[in-house]
Motif scaffolding. Structure first.
Motif, PDB file in Angstrom:
ATOM      1  N   THR A  74      -3.080  43.268 -38.902  1.00  0.00           N
ATOM      2  CA  THR A  74      -2.813  42.592 -37.632  1.00  0.00           C
ATOM      3  C   THR A  74      -1.413  42.906 -37.126  1.00  0.00           C
ATOM      4  O   THR A  74      -1.210  43.108 -35.925  1.00  0.00           O
ATOM      5  CB  THR A  74      -2.998  41.071 -37.784  1.00  0.00           C
ATOM      6  N   LYS A  75      -0.459  42.964 -38.041  1.00  0.00           N
ATOM      7  CA  LYS A  75       0.929  43.256 -37.658  1.00  0.00           C
ATOM      8  C   LYS A  75       1.033  44.647 -37.021  1.00  0.00           C
ATOM      9  O   LYS A  75       1.787  44.854 -36.064  1.00  0.00           O
ATOM     10  CB  LYS A  75       1.835  43.176 -38.892  1.00  0.00           C
ATOM     11  N   LEU A  76       0.283  45.607 -37.544  1.00  0.00           N
ATOM     12  CA  LEU A  76       0.283  46.961 -36.988  1.00  0.00           C
ATOM     13  C   LEU A  76      -0.551  47.065 -35.710  1.00  0.00           C
ATOM     14  O   LEU A  76      -0.132  47.666 -34.727  1.00  0.00           O
ATOM     15  CB  LEU A  76      -0.272  47.954 -38.013  1.00  0.00           C
ATOM     16  N   ALA A  77      -1.761  46.480 -35.751  1.00  0.00           N
ATOM     17  CA  ALA A  77      -2.698  46.650 -34.637  1.00  0.00           C
ATOM     18  C   ALA A  77      -2.437  45.698 -33.474  1.00  0.00           C
ATOM     19  O   ALA A  77      -2.707  46.048 -32.327  1.00  0.00           O
ATOM     20  CB  ALA A  77      -4.132  46.473 -35.137  1.00  0.00           C
ATOM     21  N   GLY A  78      -1.910  44.514 -33.756  1.00  0.00           N
ATOM     22  CA  GLY A  78      -1.700  43.497 -32.722  1.00  0.00           C
ATOM     23  C   GLY A  78      -0.948  43.995 -31.494  1.00  0.00           C
ATOM     24  O   GLY A  78      -1.420  43.843 -30.360  1.00  0.00           O
ATOM     25  N   PRO A  79       0.237  44.614 -31.676  1.00  0.00           N
ATOM     26  CA  PRO A  79       0.981  45.103 -30.511  1.00  0.00           C
ATOM     27  C   PRO A  79       0.220  46.182 -29.730  1.00  0.00           C
ATOM     28  O   PRO A  79       0.339  46.262 -28.503  1.00  0.00           O
ATOM     29  CB  PRO A  79       2.267  45.682 -31.129  1.00  0.00           C
TER      30      PRO A  79
END
Length: 199
Positions: A123-128
């Motif tokens: 999520t940290k990678l894909a969220g932005p």
């Protein structure tokens, strides 16, 4: 009742007239699948592999413990067992059964811990990227397969399109995905929700 009907109709008409034409625009939304992402993105897949390794290791340990219990059970059920040894064997079986239950609980907790960690990392990678892509496409909302299933029907290719673009951008982004660490829990889907795009 006769007096109420015309006033309700008038309210509905005035409300319809008051709505600006911009509000009549069709809603714009997309569908994001974290499950598809881990299958189609090398970076997300590398992070998710830690959960798969953990699941495999824990499953193997639980199966080995189950096999021990099965072997002891067969010995206890054997008609040729010495009655003097049967009580000691029964105690050993009860102890092993307790160990197996404890191992099952510990394995589940370990798996959930790794699942949460992996989900947060993806999520940290894909969220932005989800947020950036949503803004580029002027979307109002992005649905996720991690939320409650409310879809009755959807165009499968359309559903895959947004996530395919996220996967492409994620793999093209700078920085390598962290290597999977060997661990020990049963394989399953990540449960973390991707970050919701801001308006």
């Amino acid at each position: 009742m006769r007096l109420l009907a015309p006033s309700v109709a008038a309210l509905c008409l005035s409300a319809a007239l008051a709505v600006p034409t911009a509000a009549q625009e069709a809603p714009r939304f997309a569908f994001f699948s974290i499950n598809q992402l881990v299958r189609s993105s090398k970076k997300a897949g590398a992070i998710f592999s830690e959960l798969e390794i953990t699941g495999k290791n824990l499953q193997e340990k639980l199966q080995a413990k189950g096999q021990e219990l099965q072997t002891l059970q067969q010995q206890l059920n054997s008609p040729s067992i010495d009655p003097d040894k049967k009580e000691a064997l029964a105690k050993k079986y009860r102890d092993l059964e307790f160990e197996a239950k404890k191992m099952q609980e510990d394995s589940q907790q370990e798996y959930q811990r790794v699942e949460k960690k992996v989900g947060e990392a993806i999520t940290k990678l894909a969220g932005p990227i989800v947020e950036q892509l949503a803004k580029e496409q002027k979307l109002q909302m992005v649905f996720s397969d991690q939320s409650v299933q409310i879809l009755s029907w959807a165009d499968q290719e359309w559903m895959k399109g947004f996530t395919a673009e996220v996967a492409k951008r994620l793999d093209a982004s700078e920085g390598a995905a962290p290597a999977a660490k060997p661990a020990a829990a049963p394989a399953a889907k990540p449960a973390a929700k991707p970050a919701a795009p801001k308006k």
